[in-house]
Design a protein around this motif. Structure first.
Motif, PDB file in Angstrom:
ATOM      1  N   SER A  12       0.445  -1.126   0.110  1.00 61.88           N
ATOM      2  CA  SER A  12      -0.173  -0.199  -0.300  1.00 61.88           C
ATOM      3  C   SER A  12       0.659   1.518  -0.503  1.00 61.88           C
ATOM      4  O   SER A  12       0.285   2.716  -0.879  1.00 61.88           O
ATOM      5  N   LEU A  13       1.603   1.177   0.834  1.00 61.69           N
ATOM      6  CA  LEU A  13       3.060   2.609   0.631  1.00 61.69           C
ATOM      7  C   LEU A  13       3.078   2.750  -1.056  1.00 61.69           C
ATOM      8  O   LEU A  13       4.467   3.920  -0.898  1.00 61.69           O
ATOM      9  N   ARG A  14       3.409   1.620  -1.603  1.00 61.60           N
ATOM     10  CA  ARG A  14       3.520   2.249  -3.116  1.00 61.60           C
ATOM     11  C   ARG A  14       2.720   2.718  -3.641  1.00 61.60           C
ATOM     12  O   ARG A  14       2.852   3.730  -4.203  1.00 61.60           O
ATOM     13  N   ASN A  15       1.270   3.648  -3.233  1.00 58.72           N
ATOM     14  CA  ASN A  15       0.798   4.407  -3.424  1.00 58.72           C
ATOM     15  C   ASN A  15       0.684   5.202  -3.286  1.00 58.72           C
ATOM     16  O   ASN A  15       1.663   5.625  -2.336  1.00 58.72           O
ATOM     17  N   TRP A  16       0.667   6.555  -4.331  1.00 59.73           N
ATOM     18  CA  TRP A  16       0.401   7.612  -4.344  1.00 59.73           C
ATOM     19  C   TRP A  16      -0.493   7.872  -3.814  1.00 59.73           C
ATOM     20  O   TRP A  16      -2.274   7.736  -3.905  1.00 59.73           O
ATOM     21  N   SER A  17      -1.125   8.579  -2.395  1.00 60.58           N
ATOM     22  CA  SER A  17      -2.336   8.642  -1.626  1.00 60.58           C
ATOM     23  C   SER A  17      -2.358   9.773  -1.567  1.00 60.58           C
ATOM     24  O   SER A  17      -1.392  10.806  -1.108  1.00 60.58           O
ATOM     25  N   THR A  18      -3.910  10.792  -1.587  1.00 65.66           N
ATOM     26  CA  THR A  18      -4.139  12.105  -1.855  1.00 65.66           C
ATOM     27  C   THR A  18      -4.318  12.974  -0.288  1.00 65.66           C
ATOM     28  O   THR A  18      -4.621  14.051   0.340  1.00 65.66           O
ATOM     29  N   VAL A  19      -3.918  11.454   0.960  1.00 63.82           N
ATOM     30  CA  VAL A  19      -3.907  12.322   2.539  1.00 63.82           C
ATOM     31  C   VAL A  19      -2.826  12.848   1.997  1.00 63.82           C
ATOM     32  O   VAL A  19      -2.785  13.991   3.481  1.00 63.82           O
ATOM     33  N   ALA A  20      -1.428  12.023   1.880  1.00 63.74           N
ATOM     34  CA  ALA A  20      -0.028  12.445   2.098  1.00 63.74           C
ATOM     35  C   ALA A  20       0.217  13.060   0.904  1.00 63.74           C
ATOM     36  O   ALA A  20       1.343  13.986   0.735  1.00 63.74           O
ATOM     37  N   THR A  21      -0.238  13.600  -0.139  1.00 65.25           N
ATOM     38  CA  THR A  21       0.716  14.314  -0.985  1.00 65.25           C
ATOM     39  C   THR A  21      -0.355  15.103  -1.248  1.00 65.25           C
ATOM     40  O   THR A  21      -1.692  14.854  -2.100  1.00 65.25           O
ATOM     41  N   PRO A  22      -0.024  16.343  -2.188  1.00 68.60           N
ATOM     42  CA  PRO A  22      -0.305  17.421  -2.464  1.00 68.60           C
ATOM     43  C   PRO A  22      -0.883  17.503  -3.359  1.00 68.60           C
ATOM     44  O   PRO A  22      -0.672  16.203  -4.727  1.00 68.60           O
ATOM     45  N   THR A  23      -2.304  17.280  -4.146  1.00 68.53           N
ATOM     46  CA  THR A  23      -3.011  16.160  -5.603  1.00 68.53           C
ATOM     47  C   THR A  23      -3.219  17.751  -6.041  1.00 68.53           C
ATOM     48  O   THR A  23      -4.466  18.876  -4.730  1.00 68.53           O
ATOM     49  N   PHE A  24      -3.196  17.768  -7.086  1.00 67.12           N
ATOM     50  CA  PHE A  24      -4.043  19.052  -8.020  1.00 67.12           C
ATOM     51  C   PHE A  24      -4.908  18.494  -9.266  1.00 67.12           C
ATOM     52  O   PHE A  24      -5.190  18.947 -10.415  1.00 67.12           O
ATOM     53  N   LEU A  25      -5.580  17.230  -9.135  1.00 62.90           N
ATOM     54  CA  LEU A  25      -6.138  16.023 -10.369  1.00 62.90           C
ATOM     55  C   LEU A  25      -7.345  15.892 -10.063  1.00 62.90           C
ATOM     56  O   LEU A  25      -8.009  15.483  -8.467  1.00 62.90           O
ATOM     57  N   GLY A  26      -8.745  16.207 -10.407  1.00 62.13           N
ATOM     58  CA  GLY A  26     -10.013  16.334 -10.442  1.00 62.13           C
ATOM     59  C   GLY A  26     -10.920  15.931 -11.020  1.00 62.13           C
ATOM     60  O   GLY A  26     -10.796  14.358 -11.494  1.00 62.13           O
ATOM     61  N   ALA A  27     -11.267  16.062 -12.559  1.00 56.41           N
ATOM     62  CA  ALA A  27     -11.840  16.007 -13.587  1.00 56.41           C
ATOM     63  C   ALA A  27     -12.968  14.761 -13.687  1.00 56.41           C
ATOM     64  O   ALA A  27     -12.326  13.618 -14.506  1.00 56.41           O
ATOM     65  N   GLY A  28     -13.519  14.793 -12.775  1.00 59.05           N
ATOM     66  CA  GLY A  28     -14.974  14.164 -12.369  1.00 59.05           C
ATOM     67  C   GLY A  28     -14.783  13.078 -10.784  1.00 59.05           C
ATOM     68  O   GLY A  28     -15.751  12.677 -10.281  1.00 59.05           O
ATOM     69  N   SER A  29     -13.324  13.320 -10.686  1.00 59.01           N
ATOM     70  CA  SER A  29     -13.799  12.446  -9.078  1.00 59.01           C
ATOM     71  C   SER A  29     -12.359  13.394  -7.962  1.00 59.01           C
ATOM     72  O   SER A  29     -11.117  13.731  -8.733  1.00 59.01           O
ATOM     73  N   TYR A  30     -12.828  13.708  -6.824  1.00 56.51           N
ATOM     74  CA  TYR A  30     -12.686  14.711  -6.397  1.00 56.51           C
ATOM     75  C   TYR A  30     -12.328  14.883  -5.247  1.00 56.51           C
ATOM     76  O   TYR A  30     -12.468  14.140  -3.923  1.00 56.51           O
TER      77      TYR A  30
END
Length: 448
Positions: free
Chosen positions: A58-76
């Motif tokens: 699971s730690l290999r994943n990029w998590s929006t909890v710990a990572t700044p994210t600017f990706l939307g496009a339908g899922s926010y």
């Protein structure tokens, strides 16, 4: 509960009906060497070891909890209040299914009734259902309920500024049906106007479909577009982003006949893309055309308030071979999440979140527009998403940002090939000033 399997006589009749003698004959199309493969599973290990291995994966994943994210496009990436999961995890809700027996399903029925009521308040419509899976299928169902071959209304006009995935699902839904889908080209302004629609609408148009805000984040002029649709006797279908309705006027006040939307933003985690929650609301005149089921409030013989399923006019378990919908379960748990979320926030809370999304996105746009080689694309107001033209390949930019620990925006060319130099960026209430400044500094380093 008693389980009654098929008897040998039942099986014999079924096999005879399909023209075979033995069940094994049904699998002869599969090579014998593949029918019963050996499962080479690893030996058993301790639970703690399995947990450690799954944690490392699971730690290999990029998590929006710990990572700044600017990706939307339908899922926010919106905050989910703790109370949402606290209610969802209650066993009576967590394991509930379609409430066919109202006398033992009052809690489930009431939660669905409250959800429908909240959707109507949010969208400004008369009636809503609670059975749609996601925003894309809700849009397709919303458009199809406007189609009427007997009246010659068989054309669906969809704006090019509607999400490409939504338009793809609409094409899939209408394949094999006597329905024509007319897609309006994407305007340079990234905002649909009545003039863009005029050559696509006529007396055969069943409905005009737009998105609000649209895929590119721009806010369409719904009142003007609704007037264009209604001028030829067509209905007006709007797919919306519910959080934006905390700030924008509801589509029902601007001429919409059907409103759909993706409810993931209402207390549902992104969860790698699902599950979502489809919203579908309409004018009362269309109530008997709605798919799924509708819950109503009533009183019993003692005058006590109660809840029942009042309409299921298109479903297979009611209409059998005459059914025109196969929505035979409902997103009850996801609908409950949205109900708890909206109830916890209230009108003022939803408005505050919408304002935060709006102002943070505009600060982000201002900062990026100041960078050499970057420019905003599109005209008119936007909510919490906007498009920029990039000085380099957006895909390469996103790879660079990942190395800096930032999830970038959507490379629009992945969905719209002719726009391969554009990036769609998003900000929500969880986007901080520090996140934005960090992104801008990374982009400055990239282009210098």
């Amino acid at each position: 509960m008693v389980f009654s399997p098929h008897t040998p006589e039942d099986r014999a009749i079924m096999l005879q009906t399909i023209g075979v003698d033995r069940i094994e004959e049904l699998f002869e199309g599969i090579p014998a060497s593949y029918r019963f493969p050996e499962l080479r599973l690893p030996p058993p290990v301790a639970e703690a070891d399995i947990f450690r291995e799954l944690l490392e994966l699971s730690l290999r994943n990029w998590s929006t909890v710990a990572t700044p994210t600017f990706l939307g496009a339908g899922s926010y990436n919106h905050y989910v209040p703790a109370v949402v999961h606290q209610v969802l995890w209650r066993g009576e809700f967590y394991t509930a299914y379609t409430p066919y027996q109202p006398e033992v399903s009052q809690g489930t029925l009431q939660s669905i009734y409250e959800f429908q009521s909240l959707v109507c308040l949010l969208t400004g419509m008369d009636v809503a259902n609670a059975s749609m899976y996601d925003g894309a299928t809700a849009l397709a169902e919303g458009a199809l309920l406007c189609v009427s071959p007997p009246r010659g209304r068989t054309a669906i006009v969809v704006a090019g500024t509607v999400h490409p995935y939504y338009r793809g699902v609409l094409r899939t839904y209408t394949r094999g049906l006597p329905v024509e889908v007319r897609e309006v080209p994407i305007p340079d302004s990234l905002r649909t106007t009545p003039q863009d629609l005029e050559r696509f609408v006529d007396e055969s148009t069943a409905c005009v479909v737009v998105q609000y805000p649209n895929f590119y984040g721009r806010i369409e002029d719904l009142a003007a577009l609704a007037e264009t649709a209604h001028a030829v006797g067509a209905r007006f279908v709007v797919s919306t982003y519910p959080i934006a309705l905390g700030l924008l006027r509801p589509p029902g006040e601007l001429g919409a006949d059907v409103v759909t939307g993706e409810g993931q933003c209402l207390g549902i985690p992104q969860s790698f893309g699902g599950p979502g929650l489809g919203l579908l609301a309409a004018r009362m005149e269309l109530v008997r055309h709605l798919p799924g089921r509708l819950i109503g409030a009533t009183v019993d013989r003692e005058g006590k308030r109660g809840f029942v399923m009042v309409l299921q006019t298109r479903e297979q378990h009611i209409r059998r071979e005459k059914a025109t919908s196969n929505i035979c379960t409902n997103q009850g748990l996801m609908a409950l999440a949205a109900t708890v979320y909206l109830s916890a926030l209230g009108k003022q809370g939803l408005q505050k979140i919408a304002k935060l999304c709006y102002h943070k996105a505009h600060y982000l746009a201002q900062r990026i527009a100041e960078l050499p080689g970057w420019s905003l694309v599109g005209e008119g107001p936007f909510f919490n998403e906007f498009v920029v033209r990039c000085p380099q390949d957006p895909r390469a930019i996103n790879e660079f940002l990942l190395q800096r620990g930032i999830i970038g925006g959507l490379a629009v060319g992945e969905l719209v090939p002719e726009q391969d130099d554009l990036m769609l960026l998003c900000a929500t209430e969880l986007t901080t000033k520090e996140h934005i400044d960090r992104l801008v500094e990374a982009l400055r380093d990239l282009t210098e």
